[in-house]
Design a protein around this motif. Structure first.
Motif, PDB file in Angstrom:
ATOM      1  N   VAL A 226       0.781  -1.097   0.083  1.00 46.12           N
ATOM      2  CA  VAL A 226      -0.011  -0.049   0.090  1.00 46.12           C
ATOM      3  C   VAL A 226       0.775   1.240   0.001  1.00 46.12           C
ATOM      4  O   VAL A 226       0.695   2.134  -0.867  1.00 46.12           O
ATOM      5  N   HIS A 227       2.016   1.286   0.933  1.00 44.72           N
ATOM      6  CA  HIS A 227       2.750   2.557   0.757  1.00 44.72           C
ATOM      7  C   HIS A 227       3.326   2.708  -0.430  1.00 44.72           C
ATOM      8  O   HIS A 227       3.590   3.783  -1.006  1.00 44.72           O
ATOM      9  N   HIS A 228       3.933   1.743  -1.069  1.00 43.96           N
ATOM     10  CA  HIS A 228       4.518   1.890  -2.588  1.00 43.96           C
ATOM     11  C   HIS A 228       3.442   2.519  -3.505  1.00 43.96           C
ATOM     12  O   HIS A 228       3.760   3.439  -4.373  1.00 43.96           O
ATOM     13  N   LYS A 229       2.292   2.098  -3.400  1.00 45.89           N
ATOM     14  CA  LYS A 229       1.212   2.526  -4.374  1.00 45.89           C
ATOM     15  C   LYS A 229       0.873   4.041  -3.739  1.00 45.89           C
ATOM     16  O   LYS A 229       0.796   4.857  -4.793  1.00 45.89           O
ATOM     17  N   GLN A 230       0.767   4.375  -2.643  1.00 45.40           N
ATOM     18  CA  GLN A 230       0.720   5.564  -2.062  1.00 45.40           C
ATOM     19  C   GLN A 230       1.847   6.481  -2.893  1.00 45.40           C
ATOM     20  O   GLN A 230       1.370   7.750  -3.387  1.00 45.40           O
ATOM     21  N   GLU A 231       3.046   6.204  -2.613  1.00 45.34           N
ATOM     22  CA  GLU A 231       4.088   7.013  -3.378  1.00 45.34           C
ATOM     23  C   GLU A 231       3.958   7.148  -4.757  1.00 45.34           C
ATOM     24  O   GLU A 231       4.150   8.174  -5.402  1.00 45.34           O
ATOM     25  N   ASP A 232       3.947   6.024  -5.378  1.00 45.54           N
ATOM     26  CA  ASP A 232       3.948   6.044  -6.950  1.00 45.54           C
ATOM     27  C   ASP A 232       2.862   6.928  -7.697  1.00 45.54           C
ATOM     28  O   ASP A 232       2.845   7.571  -8.190  1.00 45.54           O
ATOM     29  N   GLU A 233       1.682   6.665  -6.966  1.00 41.79           N
ATOM     30  CA  GLU A 233       0.292   7.223  -7.527  1.00 41.79           C
ATOM     31  C   GLU A 233      -0.039   8.533  -7.150  1.00 41.79           C
ATOM     32  O   GLU A 233      -0.731   9.307  -7.786  1.00 41.79           O
TER      33      GLU A 233
ATOM     34  N   MET B 188      -2.848  15.943  -0.212  1.00 42.47           N
ATOM     35  CA  MET B 188      -2.220  14.707  -0.661  1.00 42.47           C
ATOM     36  C   MET B 188      -2.265  13.652   0.485  1.00 42.47           C
ATOM     37  O   MET B 188      -2.439  12.241   0.469  1.00 42.47           O
ATOM     38  N   SER B 189      -2.331  14.281   1.715  1.00 46.06           N
ATOM     39  CA  SER B 189      -2.509  13.007   2.942  1.00 46.06           C
ATOM     40  C   SER B 189      -3.651  12.412   3.049  1.00 46.06           C
ATOM     41  O   SER B 189      -3.857  11.227   3.240  1.00 46.06           O
ATOM     42  N   LYS B 190      -4.964  13.149   2.557  1.00 47.22           N
ATOM     43  CA  LYS B 190      -6.209  12.727   2.698  1.00 47.22           C
ATOM     44  C   LYS B 190      -6.162  11.541   1.645  1.00 47.22           C
ATOM     45  O   LYS B 190      -6.735  10.214   1.842  1.00 47.22           O
ATOM     46  N   ASP B 191      -5.642  11.611   0.433  1.00 44.26           N
ATOM     47  CA  ASP B 191      -5.592  10.811  -0.699  1.00 44.26           C
ATOM     48  C   ASP B 191      -5.075   9.549  -0.603  1.00 44.26           C
ATOM     49  O   ASP B 191      -5.319   8.540  -0.813  1.00 44.26           O
ATOM     50  N   ILE B 192      -3.773   9.753   0.098  1.00 41.70           N
ATOM     51  CA  ILE B 192      -3.126   8.507   0.731  1.00 41.70           C
ATOM     52  C   ILE B 192      -3.564   7.383   1.457  1.00 41.70           C
ATOM     53  O   ILE B 192      -3.510   6.164   1.454  1.00 41.70           O
ATOM     54  N   HIS B 193      -4.382   8.337   2.702  1.00 37.92           N
ATOM     55  CA  HIS B 193      -4.930   7.449   3.677  1.00 37.92           C
ATOM     56  C   HIS B 193      -6.355   6.755   3.049  1.00 37.92           C
ATOM     57  O   HIS B 193      -6.840   5.838   3.332  1.00 37.92           O
ATOM     58  N   ASP B 194      -7.054   7.509   2.012  1.00 38.52           N
ATOM     59  CA  ASP B 194      -8.228   6.704   1.364  1.00 38.52           C
ATOM     60  C   ASP B 194      -7.894   5.645   0.627  1.00 38.52           C
ATOM     61  O   ASP B 194      -8.524   4.958   0.337  1.00 38.52           O
ATOM     62  N   MET B 195      -6.510   5.742   0.108  1.00 38.02           N
ATOM     63  CA  MET B 195      -6.164   4.541  -0.699  1.00 38.02           C
ATOM     64  C   MET B 195      -5.837   3.153  -0.017  1.00 38.02           C
ATOM     65  O   MET B 195      -5.940   2.095  -0.458  1.00 38.02           O
ATOM     66  N   ILE B 196      -5.825   3.164   1.439  1.00 37.30           N
ATOM     67  CA  ILE B 196      -5.787   2.021   2.313  1.00 37.30           C
ATOM     68  C   ILE B 196      -6.538   0.941   1.968  1.00 37.30           C
ATOM     69  O   ILE B 196      -6.396  -0.234   1.647  1.00 37.30           O
ATOM     70  N   SER B 197      -7.820   1.292   2.378  1.00 43.44           N
ATOM     71  CA  SER B 197      -8.813   0.343   2.177  1.00 43.44           C
ATOM     72  C   SER B 197      -9.199   0.085   0.678  1.00 43.44           C
ATOM     73  O   SER B 197      -9.635  -1.123   0.450  1.00 43.44           O
ATOM     74  N   ARG B 198      -9.116   0.876  -0.144  1.00 40.49           N
ATOM     75  CA  ARG B 198      -9.300   0.731  -1.488  1.00 40.49           C
ATOM     76  C   ARG B 198      -8.107  -0.349  -2.246  1.00 40.49           C
ATOM     77  O   ARG B 198      -8.590  -1.123  -3.185  1.00 40.49           O
ATOM     78  N   GLU B 199      -7.083  -0.334  -1.411  1.00 46.24           N
ATOM     79  CA  GLU B 199      -6.191  -1.380  -1.904  1.00 46.24           C
ATOM     80  C   GLU B 199      -6.155  -2.749  -1.015  1.00 46.24           C
ATOM     81  O   GLU B 199      -5.254  -3.411  -1.114  1.00 46.24           O
ATOM     82  N   GLY B 200      -7.170  -2.891  -0.447  1.00 44.34           N
ATOM     83  CA  GLY B 200      -7.581  -4.158   0.162  1.00 44.34           C
ATOM     84  C   GLY B 200      -7.062  -4.467   1.657  1.00 44.34           C
ATOM     85  O   GLY B 200      -7.155  -5.519   2.092  1.00 44.34           O
ATOM     86  N   MET B 201      -6.403  -3.169   2.183  1.00 44.14           N
ATOM     87  CA  MET B 201      -6.005  -3.426   3.716  1.00 44.14           C
ATOM     88  C   MET B 201      -6.967  -2.685   4.665  1.00 44.14           C
ATOM     89  O   MET B 201      -7.241  -1.450   4.426  1.00 44.14           O
TER      90      MET B 201
END
Length: 268
Positions: free
Chosen positions: A80-87, A176-189
């Motif tokens: 998830v962290h790698h996707k947050q950084e890349d995307e 940016m902070s909000k968007d990366i936190h929103d990615m957590i559940s979207r990426e399956g965690m």
């Protein structure tokens, strides 16, 4: 040093009931707050990978199932962290700063995809042979991450408070902070489990950052509910789990690094 020390943010602390009376993190602005959070994530990644290596060679058969669940959490957290950084972080920084500084880091991420895929296969397979391969495979990950020339340190030399201050308004960093936190559940965690995983790999001193920002209802009531989504025996593999009355909690009198004994079956 593995990554830029958090110590400069940690002044002498006077605590009241384990929680600071006033904020002790003297951040210039939200840009620095965001960077602190990302450095803390890196600490969590490094420590969790080291825990996997450590326990892969020592875990007992009765705790193996819980250990593989811990491995899954560590893998998911890193993915998830790698996707947050890349995307989000790298993509927006490259566009705004017109830089190619992140190409090497993105390349590392792409190369690590196969390694993480193999770890997932080992999780599904299980067994003593899988544990042996897990240890060597994860050790290679640790070596990529660590050191002054390692992946984490290289990122942190680029992504500084000065960098974000120069290229982004404060409201953009908050977005940016909000968007990366929103990615957590979207990426399956599970987002709550992700928070517990993070807190249980921070030292008590580092955790003060979150003590100051989390409302009391989160720390005392909601967080323990999140922790119950995994067994205490799973959290026992973390570097800094915290217990009270046998339950996983936000704050305890001291950090516990000992895996709790599995409960005996009735009649055993």
């Amino acid at each position: 040093a593995l990554i830029r020390p958090l110590d400069r943010y940690l002044p002498t602390m006077g605590l009241c009931c384990g929680i600071p009376r006033k904020k002790h993190y003297d951040f210039q602005d939200y840009h620095e707050t965001f960077v602190f959070g990302q450095v803390a994530v890196h600490r969590v990644i490094d420590r969790s990978l080291q825990q996997v290596v450590k326990h892969a060679r020592t875990v007992t058969p009765e705790r193996e199932a819980d250990f593989w669940r811990y491995v899954r959490l560590a893998r998911q957290f890193l993915e998830v962290h790698h996707k947050q950084e890349d995307e989000v972080i790298f993509a927006r920084s490259e566009e705004r700063a017109k830089t190619t500084l992140f190409e090497a880091e993105s390349k590392d991420h792409q190369e690590l995809v196969e390694t993480l895929k193999r770890i997932k296969e080992l999780e599904e397979k299980g067994g003593a042979d899988s544990l042996a391969e897990l240890e060597t495979t994860t050790q290679k990950l640790v070596e990529v991450m660590q050191g002054d020339a390692g992946h984490l340190s290289r990122e942190e030399r680029i992504l500084t408070g000065e960098f974000f201050r120069e290229h982004f308004a404060e409201k953009e960093v908050k977005k940016m902070s909000k968007d990366i936190h929103d990615m957590i559940s979207r990426e399956g965690m599970d987002r709550g489990v992700s928070l517990v995983f993070m807190i249980y790999h921070l030292t008590d001193e580092e955790k003060v950052f979150f003590d100051e920002r989390m409302p009391c209802i989160m720390r005392r009531f909601i967080f323990p509910r999140f922790a119950k989504r995994e067994s205490t025996h799973v959290w026992g593999f973390a570097s800094n789990p915290r217990w009270s009355g046998g339950a996983a909690v936000w704050q305890s009198n001291r950090s516990a690094a000992v895996i709790p004994e599995p409960e005996k079956e009735k009649g055993a």
